[in-house]
Design an enzyme around this catalytic site. Structure first.
Site, PDB file in Angstrom:
ATOM      1  N   CYS A  76       0.560  -1.412   0.191  1.00  0.00           N
ATOM      2  CA  CYS A  76       0.171   0.252  -0.405  1.00  0.00           C
ATOM      3  C   CYS A  76       1.020   1.300  -0.002  1.00  0.00           C
ATOM      4  O   CYS A  76       0.357   2.148  -0.623  1.00  0.00           O
ATOM      5  CB  CYS A  76      -0.506  -0.188   1.125  1.00  0.00           C
ATOM      6  N   CYS A  81      -1.563   1.664  -3.138  1.00  0.00           N
ATOM      7  CA  CYS A  81      -2.603   2.828  -3.318  1.00  0.00           C
ATOM      8  C   CYS A  81      -2.516   3.822  -2.003  1.00  0.00           C
ATOM      9  O   CYS A  81      -2.675   5.003  -3.417  1.00  0.00           O
ATOM     10  CB  CYS A  81      -3.221   2.386  -1.142  1.00  0.00           C
ATOM     11  N   LYS A  84      -1.073   5.467  -5.980  1.00  0.00           N
ATOM     12  CA  LYS A  84      -1.913   5.225  -6.957  1.00  0.00           C
ATOM     13  C   LYS A  84      -3.085   6.114  -6.661  1.00  0.00           C
ATOM     14  O   LYS A  84      -3.409   7.262  -7.958  1.00  0.00           O
ATOM     15  CB  LYS A  84      -2.397   4.163  -6.959  1.00  0.00           C
ATOM     16  N   TYR A 218      -8.418  -3.973 -10.816  1.00  0.00           N
ATOM     17  CA  TYR A 218      -8.665  -2.286 -10.369  1.00  0.00           C
ATOM     18  C   TYR A 218      -7.295  -1.640 -10.813  1.00  0.00           C
ATOM     19  O   TYR A 218      -6.821  -0.685 -11.259  1.00  0.00           O
ATOM     20  CB  TYR A 218      -8.947  -1.811  -9.085  1.00  0.00           C
ATOM     21  N   GLU A 222      -6.757   1.139 -12.952  1.00  0.00           N
ATOM     22  CA  GLU A 222      -6.886   2.496 -12.134  1.00  0.00           C
ATOM     23  C   GLU A 222      -5.457   3.030 -12.754  1.00  0.00           C
ATOM     24  O   GLU A 222      -4.871   4.264 -13.438  1.00  0.00           O
ATOM     25  CB  GLU A 222      -6.517   2.896 -11.072  1.00  0.00           C
ATOM     26  N   HIS A 487     -27.533  19.684   0.280  1.00  0.00           N
ATOM     27  CA  HIS A 487     -27.918  20.617  -1.361  1.00  0.00           C
ATOM     28  C   HIS A 487     -26.635  22.049  -1.633  1.00  0.00           C
ATOM     29  O   HIS A 487     -25.899  22.305  -1.261  1.00  0.00           O
ATOM     30  CB  HIS A 487     -28.819  20.938  -1.557  1.00  0.00           C
ATOM     31  N   GLU A 492     -25.455  13.601  -2.516  1.00  0.00           N
ATOM     32  CA  GLU A 492     -27.297  13.648  -2.047  1.00  0.00           C
ATOM     33  C   GLU A 492     -28.379  12.355  -2.861  1.00  0.00           C
ATOM     34  O   GLU A 492     -29.687  12.183  -2.798  1.00  0.00           O
ATOM     35  CB  GLU A 492     -27.983  15.325  -1.933  1.00  0.00           C
TER      36      GLU A 492
END
Length: 512
Positions: A76, A81, A84, A218, A222, A487, A492
């Site tokens: 990671c 992670c 990346k 992924y 990515e 909002h 939302e």
């Protein structure tokens, strides 16, 4: 030969006597030894040390086939992670620069990207994290050993340094947390000699140039996404389906967006060979699985992203009785992370049936340390684990895919509420929002408990994290409707879902 047999007999007898002595005295060098200095191993070791236990961490990473090296922290921190996400952010900034003119910013053209500047910044940050982990271990009084560990017996570990110096020590409990490394398709001529993996891409000093990414995980998408985003000619070769294991409707929205974003896709294709040309380029030959027709193109870099293999082969597990899945190579574990040997545990990517995700390894490691040394009983809950794919259009999800829900509960027992929406950020910038989509998979009867939530759009990870708490607490569709939204936000739109797939109505959001 006779002398060798006598030596082996004496060595075995010595180990047997040593085991008898330990069983009587339990006088080990350490209360806990963790093999692997990734996120899970570090979390487990630091947590155990807080209970006053004597703890050691062994961490040694073999250089990649291309010679890439890195420091403490595991996949990671070094090749996953963290770099990346930072390179993904670089790509997002490039998109923001393109949008800026629509918002009144006067930016001189042409806008260009400099790989060495980005790479230095990312790599410097990773090195700072490597150092930070070493300091944390020191502060927690955890012994850090830059050694490659393997088992001598059930309580004995052999550590070997880069220089080949061996040290043998014992432990009452041992945790295996060695993670995984990228696979290479060694059956393809030229793959290993001329290709790189995700272990290498983040440590390149110069731009990879025109790049072919082979794979549709992924990791593949990515990497292809941020390479396209910083302006590189990038293609993805897909053998079968994208994002295997994820909801397939969402997966294809991700790849549709990537195609519109500029990434090329070679679908249903498999590479046959890679050849280095005299001009310096790499010529790739591939064939379509359906037609068998061969094609060729030339690239500067071939990035293999065809899966990962657990780092278990060098641990000598079978000789001490730790059972592994012969097909996957992963360690078989119980709900409490125990292997087939009661005081030997396994956490993270190398454990069979566990998500290959940093946060799950960290949490599992901490809970294991508490069970071992603080007399707690809480087990890691692997249900409703959220995650995000950081492609140009991010995809966040938690819970079941629509396919999984149908298998588990049946078509007549599932209700899927969905909507296509347009982020406000996309309006002035006149960006295409065709793939911005939300769906919530629910049980059809009763209080319509939510089984899964899926979201493509800006900041998908931030959006999904909050809703993950709701699923963990047993949220229902009616509770989602009762939730007051913020909002204007993308999040939302999840609270306003009201059209089901079953109704057949158009799910496109047309206003506030």
């Amino acid at each position: 030969m006779a002398a060798l047999c006598r030596w082996r007999h004496r060595f075995k007898r010595t180990l047997d006597l040593r085991n008898i002595t330990r069983n009587l005295s339990t006088n080990y060098d350490y209360d806990l030894v963790v093999i692997g200095g990734g996120s899970g191993g570090l979390a487990c070791s630091k947590e155990a040390a807080q209970f006053g236990k004597k703890v050691a961490v062994l961490d040694y990473v073999e250089p990649s086939p291309k010679g890439t090296r890195w420091g403490l922290g595991g996949t990671c921190v070094n090749v996953g992670c963290i770099p990346k996400k930072l390179m993904h952010q670089s790509a997002l900034l490039g998109s923001a620069v393109k949008d800026a003119g629509k918002y009144g910013w006067k930016i001189s053209s042409p806008v260009t990207h400099d790989w060495p500047t980005m790479a230095r910044a990312v790599q410097d940050h990773v090195r700072s994290l490597n150092w930070g982990h070493r300091v944390q271990l020191q502060d927690k009084k955890v012994t850090y050993l830059n050694m490659k560990g393997s088992f001598v017996d059930e309580h004995t570990i052999r550590g070997v340094t880069k220089a080949g110096k061996e040290t043998v020590f014992t432990a009452g409990n041992i945790v295996i947390a060695t993670g995984g490394r990228p696979k290479y398709p060694t059956h393809i001529p030229g793959a290993l000699e001329h290709g790189i993996s995700s272990d290498d891409i983040f440590w390149l000093q110069e731009s990879p140039g025109k790049t072919l990414v082979v794979g549709a995980s992924y990791v593949a998408l990515e990497c292809a996404g941020f390479l396209t985003g910083i302006g590189l000619d990038t293609a993805v070769m897909v053998r079968s389906i994208p994002l295997r294991g994820f909801d397939q409707q969402m997966a294809h929205l991700v790849t549709d967006y990537m195609e519109s974003y500029g990434t090329k896709f070679f679908w249903n294709s498999v590479p046959k060979k890679v050849e280095k040309l005299q001009t310096g380029g790499l010529q790739v030959t591939w064939a379509g699985q359906d037609s068998g027709h061969e094609r060729q193109d030339t690239f500067d870099t071939i990035l293999w992203a065809v899966g990962r293999a657990p780092e278990t082969k060098a641990l000598n597990l079978e000789s001490i009785g730790v059972e592994i899945n012969k097909e996957s190579g992963k360690i078989l574990v119980a709900a409490n992370e125990a292997t087939s040997i009661p005081h030997i545990y396994s956490i993270g990517d190398i454990s069979e049936g566990r998500p290959e995700l940093t946060p799950t390894a960290i949490k599992a490691g901490k809970l294991l340390a508490r069970r071992l040394f603080d007399k707690t009983s809480e087990l890691m809950n692997y249900d409703n684990v959220p995650t995000t794919v950081f492609t140009p259009l991010e995809y966040g999800c938690v819970g079941l895919s629509e396919e999984e829900a149908l298998v588990r509960h049946g078509k007549d027992n599932i209700e899927v509420f969905h909507a296509f929406y347009k982020p406000l950020e996309f309006t002035v910038a006149e960006r295409d929002a065709s793939q911005c989509y939300i769906k919530v998979v629910c049980l059809r009867e009763g209080d319509q408990r939510i089984l899964g939530l899926h979201f493509t759009g800006p900041n998908a990870g931030e959006v999904t994290q909050g809703f993950a708490l709701g699923l963990q607490c047993g949220a229902t569709y009616s509770q989602l409707q009762e939730t007051v939204s913020i909002h204007p936000t993308c999040a939302e739109e999840i609270t306003k879902l009201h059209i089901s797939k079953r109704s057949g109505l158009d799910p496109t959001v047309t206003g506030c």
